[in-house]
Design a protein around this motif. Structure first.
Motif, PDB file in Angstrom:
ATOM      1  N   GLU A  74       0.853  -1.175   0.000  1.00 37.11           N
ATOM      2  CA  GLU A  74       0.000   0.000   0.000  1.00 37.11           C
ATOM      3  C   GLU A  74       0.898   1.237   0.000  1.00 37.11           C
ATOM      4  O   GLU A  74       2.091   1.148   0.323  1.00 37.11           O
ATOM      5  CB  GLU A  74      -0.920  -0.039   1.219  1.00 37.11           C
ATOM      6  CG  GLU A  74      -1.924  -1.181   1.112  1.00 37.11           C
ATOM      7  CD  GLU A  74      -2.920  -1.207   2.252  1.00 37.11           C
ATOM      8  OE1 GLU A  74      -2.927  -0.283   3.099  1.00 37.11           O
ATOM      9  OE2 GLU A  74      -3.700  -2.174   2.300  1.00 37.11           O
ATOM     10  N   PRO A  75       0.351   2.407  -0.346  1.00 35.87           N
ATOM     11  CA  PRO A  75       1.189   3.595  -0.528  1.00 35.87           C
ATOM     12  C   PRO A  75       2.151   3.922   0.610  1.00 35.87           C
ATOM     13  O   PRO A  75       3.276   4.350   0.359  1.00 35.87           O
ATOM     14  CB  PRO A  75       0.171   4.712  -0.727  1.00 35.87           C
ATOM     15  CG  PRO A  75      -0.998   4.024  -1.349  1.00 35.87           C
ATOM     16  CD  PRO A  75      -1.045   2.659  -0.689  1.00 35.87           C
ATOM     17  N   ASP A  76       1.760   3.720   1.840  1.00 37.80           N
ATOM     18  CA  ASP A  76       2.631   4.096   2.952  1.00 37.80           C
ATOM     19  C   ASP A  76       3.544   2.965   3.430  1.00 37.80           C
ATOM     20  O   ASP A  76       4.285   3.135   4.393  1.00 37.80           O
ATOM     21  CB  ASP A  76       1.796   4.614   4.123  1.00 37.80           C
ATOM     22  CG  ASP A  76       0.837   3.561   4.659  1.00 37.80           C
ATOM     23  OD1 ASP A  76       0.548   2.564   3.947  1.00 37.80           O
ATOM     24  OD2 ASP A  76       0.355   3.729   5.793  1.00 37.80           O
ATOM     25  N   GLU A  77       3.546   1.832   2.749  1.00 36.37           N
ATOM     26  CA  GLU A  77       4.335   0.689   3.193  1.00 36.37           C
ATOM     27  C   GLU A  77       5.721   0.573   2.547  1.00 36.37           C
ATOM     28  O   GLU A  77       6.574  -0.143   3.059  1.00 36.37           O
ATOM     29  CB  GLU A  77       3.574  -0.618   2.938  1.00 36.37           C
ATOM     30  CG  GLU A  77       2.370  -0.793   3.831  1.00 36.37           C
ATOM     31  CD  GLU A  77       1.680  -2.109   3.599  1.00 36.37           C
ATOM     32  OE1 GLU A  77       1.538  -2.868   4.574  1.00 36.37           O
ATOM     33  OE2 GLU A  77       1.286  -2.393   2.445  1.00 36.37           O
ATOM     34  N   ARG A  78       5.957   1.223   1.443  1.00 40.71           N
ATOM     35  CA  ARG A  78       7.253   1.107   0.767  1.00 40.71           C
ATOM     36  C   ARG A  78       8.250   2.028   1.462  1.00 40.71           C
ATOM     37  O   ARG A  78       8.158   3.239   1.383  1.00 40.71           O
ATOM     38  CB  ARG A  78       7.131   1.464  -0.709  1.00 40.71           C
ATOM     39  CG  ARG A  78       8.413   1.144  -1.479  1.00 40.71           C
ATOM     40  CD  ARG A  78       8.236   1.238  -2.970  1.00 40.71           C
ATOM     41  NE  ARG A  78       7.185   0.414  -3.496  1.00 40.71           N
ATOM     42  CZ  ARG A  78       7.278  -0.883  -3.771  1.00 40.71           C
ATOM     43  NH1 ARG A  78       8.412  -1.515  -3.555  1.00 40.71           N
ATOM     44  NH2 ARG A  78       6.241  -1.549  -4.261  1.00 40.71           N
ATOM     45  N   THR A  79       9.220   1.425   2.131  1.00 38.15           N
ATOM     46  CA  THR A  79      10.184   2.201   2.915  1.00 38.15           C
ATOM     47  C   THR A  79      11.594   2.115   2.364  1.00 38.15           C
ATOM     48  O   THR A  79      12.511   2.698   2.942  1.00 38.15           O
ATOM     49  CB  THR A  79      10.190   1.719   4.385  1.00 38.15           C
ATOM     50  OG1 THR A  79      10.543   0.340   4.408  1.00 38.15           O
ATOM     51  CG2 THR A  79       8.829   1.932   5.034  1.00 38.15           C
ATOM     52  N   ALA A  80      11.791   1.411   1.271  1.00 41.76           N
ATOM     53  CA  ALA A  80      13.131   1.240   0.702  1.00 41.76           C
ATOM     54  C   ALA A  80      13.712   2.581   0.271  1.00 41.76           C
ATOM     55  O   ALA A  80      12.998   3.477  -0.179  1.00 41.76           O
ATOM     56  CB  ALA A  80      13.073   0.297  -0.494  1.00 41.76           C
ATOM     57  N   SER A  81      15.012   2.694   0.399  1.00 38.19           N
ATOM     58  CA  SER A  81      15.729   3.873  -0.072  1.00 38.19           C
ATOM     59  C   SER A  81      16.284   3.587  -1.468  1.00 38.19           C
ATOM     60  O   SER A  81      16.317   2.439  -1.914  1.00 38.19           O
ATOM     61  CB  SER A  81      16.892   4.198   0.870  1.00 38.19           C
ATOM     62  OG  SER A  81      17.873   3.171   0.789  1.00 38.19           O
ATOM     63  N   VAL A  82      16.749   4.615  -2.132  1.00 36.81           N
ATOM     64  CA  VAL A  82      17.379   4.441  -3.441  1.00 36.81           C
ATOM     65  C   VAL A  82      18.589   3.520  -3.307  1.00 36.81           C
ATOM     66  O   VAL A  82      18.810   2.643  -4.152  1.00 36.81           O
ATOM     67  CB  VAL A  82      17.789   5.810  -4.045  1.00 36.81           C
ATOM     68  CG1 VAL A  82      18.614   5.623  -5.309  1.00 36.81           C
ATOM     69  CG2 VAL A  82      16.551   6.647  -4.337  1.00 36.81           C
ATOM     70  N   GLU A  83      19.353   3.688  -2.239  1.00 32.06           N
ATOM     71  CA  GLU A  83      20.530   2.845  -2.019  1.00 32.06           C
ATOM     72  C   GLU A  83      20.131   1.375  -1.864  1.00 32.06           C
ATOM     73  O   GLU A  83      20.815   0.481  -2.367  1.00 32.06           O
ATOM     74  CB  GLU A  83      21.318   3.320  -0.787  1.00 32.06           C
ATOM     75  CG  GLU A  83      21.961   4.675  -0.956  1.00 32.06           C
ATOM     76  CD  GLU A  83      20.973   5.849  -0.807  1.00 32.06           C
ATOM     77  OE1 GLU A  83      19.858   5.677  -0.242  1.00 32.06           O
ATOM     78  OE2 GLU A  83      21.310   6.941  -1.302  1.00 32.06           O
ATOM     79  N   GLU A  84      19.047   1.115  -1.168  1.00 29.34           N
ATOM     80  CA  GLU A  84      18.581  -0.265  -0.992  1.00 29.34           C
ATOM     81  C   GLU A  84      18.111  -0.863  -2.315  1.00 29.34           C
ATOM     82  O   GLU A  84      18.389  -2.029  -2.612  1.00 29.34           O
ATOM     83  CB  GLU A  84      17.465  -0.326   0.049  1.00 29.34           C
ATOM     84  CG  GLU A  84      17.958  -0.083   1.454  1.00 29.34           C
ATOM     85  CD  GLU A  84      16.841   0.146   2.453  1.00 29.34           C
ATOM     86  OE1 GLU A  84      17.003  -0.292   3.611  1.00 29.34           O
ATOM     87  OE2 GLU A  84      15.814   0.765   2.102  1.00 29.34           O
ATOM     88  N   VAL A  85      17.427  -0.076  -3.118  1.00 36.42           N
ATOM     89  CA  VAL A  85      17.004  -0.556  -4.436  1.00 36.42           C
ATOM     90  C   VAL A  85      18.224  -0.824  -5.305  1.00 36.42           C
ATOM     91  O   VAL A  85      18.294  -1.840  -6.003  1.00 36.42           O
ATOM     92  CB  VAL A  85      16.028   0.436  -5.109  1.00 36.42           C
ATOM     93  CG1 VAL A  85      15.725   0.027  -6.541  1.00 36.42           C
ATOM     94  CG2 VAL A  85      14.738   0.539  -4.301  1.00 36.42           C
TER      95      VAL A  85
END
Length: 145
Positions: free
Chosen positions: A33-44
């Motif tokens: 859901e919209p507020d659940e994605r917590t990954a950072s650019v570095e993690e991706v």
């Protein structure tokens, strides 16, 4: 729509994260859901690097005119018993619907041939008729509900 399908690279981390966040907003069919994605650019970026190093994993992106509008990823397992199937996730921005999903799935199927995989698996909500048609057209067979 003329779209280029290619493997994701390190420089795609930020635009891919932006795309995933957009999909979280646009679709109730994605896992997060919209507020659940917590990954950072570095993690991706780290995830992209790890997947590119694994022979049974990939992330392909759809890119018309230099902007990411869709992606498909396949994640194969690390152990002998789960190396040959891969779990599939796909997402296409609403503004890019109309052929991008089919192009991504065709690219994934082509990639599968050289990856040593014998099976692709995915989960789809039964009421997501459009996705079910896409998967059937790509050769997937429904195994259960």
């Amino acid at each position: 729509m003329d779209v280029r399908i290619r493997p994701a690279v390190h420089a795609d981390a930020a635009p891919l994260l932006d795309l995933k966040r957009l999909l979280d907003q646009e679709s109730r069919f994605m896992l997060l859901e919209p507020d659940e994605r917590t990954a950072s650019v570095e993690e991706v970026a780290s995830e992209l690097h790890a997947m590119s190093a694994a022979p049974n994993c990939t992330v392909l992106v759809a890119e018309p005119a230099g902007k990411l509008v869709g992606y498909v990823e396949a994640n194969g397992g690390r152990f002998r018993r789960n190396r040959v199937p891969a779990d599939v996730v796909i997402g296409v921005a609403a503004a890019a619907s109309g052929g991008v999903g089919s192009a991504l799935m065709a690219g994934l199927v082509r990639w599968t041939g050289g990856a040593g995989l014998r099976r692709l698996e995915l989960t789809v909500m039964t009421h997501n008729r459009r996705a079910r048609r896409l998967y059937k057209g790509a050769g997937f067979v429904e195994e259960g509900r």
